[in-house]
Design an enzyme around this catalytic site. Structure first.
Site, PDB file in Angstrom:
ATOM      1  N   THR A  21       0.818  -1.222   0.000  1.00 16.86           N
ATOM      2  CA  THR A  21       0.000   0.000   0.000  1.00 16.86           C
ATOM      3  C   THR A  21       0.844   1.262   0.000  1.00 16.86           C
ATOM      4  O   THR A  21       0.480   2.265  -0.612  1.00 16.86           O
ATOM      5  CB  THR A  21      -0.917  -0.011   1.251  1.00 16.86           C
ATOM      6  OG1 THR A  21      -1.798  -1.117   1.128  1.00 16.86           O
ATOM      7  CG2 THR A  21      -1.742   1.251   1.374  1.00 16.86           C
ATOM      8  N   ASP A  98       0.092  -7.138   4.479  1.00 16.21           N
ATOM      9  CA  ASP A  98      -0.678  -8.383   4.592  1.00 16.21           C
ATOM     10  C   ASP A  98       0.202  -9.593   4.931  1.00 16.21           C
ATOM     11  O   ASP A  98      -0.183 -10.420   5.756  1.00 16.21           O
ATOM     12  CB  ASP A  98      -1.455  -8.665   3.296  1.00 16.21           C
ATOM     13  CG  ASP A  98      -2.634  -7.711   3.134  1.00 16.21           C
ATOM     14  OD1 ASP A  98      -2.981  -7.017   4.116  1.00 16.21           O
ATOM     15  OD2 ASP A  98      -3.205  -7.652   2.031  1.00 16.21           O
ATOM     16  N   CYS A 286      -4.639 -19.205  20.585  1.00 15.61           N
ATOM     17  CA  CYS A 286      -4.560 -17.971  21.390  1.00 15.61           C
ATOM     18  C   CYS A 286      -3.317 -17.199  20.972  1.00 15.61           C
ATOM     19  O   CYS A 286      -2.264 -17.782  20.719  1.00 15.61           O
ATOM     20  CB  CYS A 286      -4.423 -18.293  22.869  1.00 15.61           C
ATOM     21  SG  CYS A 286      -5.831 -19.159  23.540  1.00 15.61           S
TER      22      CYS A 286
HETATM   23  N1  ASP Z   1      -2.697  -5.567   0.283  1.00 12.96           N
HETATM   24  C1  ASP Z   1      -1.622  -4.708   0.736  1.00 12.96           C
HETATM   25  C2  ASP Z   1      -0.334  -5.528   0.744  1.00 12.96           C
HETATM   26  O1  ASP Z   1      -0.126  -6.291   1.634  1.00 12.96           O
HETATM   27  C3  ASP Z   1      -1.913  -4.163   2.095  1.00 12.96           C
HETATM   28  C4  ASP Z   1      -0.863  -3.244   2.675  1.00 12.96           C
HETATM   29  O2  ASP Z   1       0.191  -2.996   2.145  1.00 12.96           O
HETATM   30  O3  ASP Z   1      -1.113  -2.715   3.764  1.00 12.96           O
HETATM   31  O4  ASP Z   1       0.452  -5.417  -0.168  1.00 12.96           O
END
Ligand code: ASP
Length: 348
Positions: A21, A98, A286
């Protein structure tokens, strides 16, 4: 090579951009976020020029959403760091959130005896957006990667920096898709927190062993899977997982302190898999605490049939450790003894 003339005092940091992102923009037609080139990202952070040391950049081709990442990517990343290890004082990896915790765990096994920081970071909002968390994450990561203490790197290990916190990479898990503090390391203290100053927790940081060269491993064996328990899981489901062609190891996600039902068909199925040379590692569903198969009868039955305790490993550390152990050791006894060890601080 560092692109500026390097003096003895000048520290040099390599930023490796893999996607995520942090560097994405909205596609004007579809409205979906997709990765963009690194120059765009750098243009958004003119502050980088204020650092008094050399910052070089390297972009992976293609840059990806981290959900697309496969083990071959981890090997390519480890190899890239290894190839530049002698030239740079620290590494910052821009990566999607992710699967960041999987990559951090994998790197900790693929690059042992690290003596330099490898810091993964990213963001929840793209760097070009007004309220982005990406700038602070990147700027502080660079500062930490270059920081020294008594002339040595302060954090010579694989870490994740996110939202003012520095985590031990193979103890970290993504727990929020919404808040800026997306990560936690529930069973390990923070390595640092940044406020006005960056406060390091020196006792929690791994010290490298003297004069040991960094060791690159490129073998990962992916014949491993998860088996997550839930009340009502059927014999058919368990058996179809345990009979996957070529499967060598299973991460059993149990309840509480490592407990599972004592149903005869269930215990017999696990036991038969182990008898045939398969490995089963018990981790808890957990997030906090550890597997102790000596606490309850339901856990002890697993211990008796040869299930290995994963203690307080995260699922990310467990699966990457298994890929590493299966990739490097072929005998069952060697595999078992490596799994019971803390190879790079992944278990308490
Ligand atoms: N889908 C994105 C990724 O993991 C989410 C992120 O970067 O926060 O590349």
């Amino acid at each position: 090579m560092p692109n500026k003339e390097r003096t003895d005092e000048a520290r040099a940091i390599l930023i490796i951009y893999t996607g995520g992102t942090i560097g994405m923009v909205k596609d004007p037609v579809s409205g979906l976020l997709k990765p963009l080139d690194f120059q765009h990202l750098l243009n958004q952070i003119p502050e980088l020029k204020q650092f008094g040391f050399i910052i070089d950049t390297l972009t992976f081709d293609p840059v990806v959403d981290s959900s697309e990442i496969q083990p071959g990517f981890w090997i390519k990343l480890a190899q890239t760091i290894y190839d530049h290890y002698g030239i740079y004082d620290g590494f910052v990896i821009l990566h999607g959130t992710d699967t960041m915790a999987f990559t951090a765990s994998a790197l900790s096994f693929l690059l042992r005896n690290l003596g330099k920081p490898v810091i993964l970071t990213g963001s929840q909002l793209p760097i070009g957006t007004l309220r982005t968390d990406g700038k602070e994450n990147l700027i502080s990561s660079i500062e930490i990667a270059a920081d020294t203490y008594n002339g040595n790197p302060v954090v010579p290990e694989v870490c994740i920096y996110f939202e003012y916190k520095l985590f031990k990479g193979n103890r970290t898990t993504k727990y929020s898709a919404e808040t800026f503090n997306a990560f936690q390391s529930p069973n390990y203290p923070l390595l640092a927190e940044s406020g006005v100053h960056i406060q390091y927790n020196h006792d929690a940081i791994t010290k490298p062993e003297d004069n040991k060269p960094v060791l690159l491993t490129k073998k990962l064996n992916t014949n491993v899977t998860f088996l997550k328990l839930y009340p009502g899981i059927s014999e058919k489901v368990v058996n179809s997982i345990l009979h996957i062609d070529g499967l060598e190891a299973v991460i059993l996600e149990t309840y509480g302190a490592g407990n599972a039902p004592r149903l005869p068909w269930f215990i017999n199925a696990l036991s038969a898999f182990i008898q045939k040379g398969g490995i089963i590692v018990n981790i808890s569903q957990c997030m906090v605490g550890l597997v102790d198969m000596a606490q309850y009868e339901t856990g002890n039955t697993l211990h008796q049939i040869g299930v290995i305790s994963g203690r307080d490993m995260t699922p990310e550390a467990a699966v990457t450790k298994l890929m590493f152990v299966l990739g490097t050791a072929s005998s069952i006894s060697k595999r078992k003894s490596l799994l019971e060890l803390s190879i790079c601080g992944e278990i308490s």
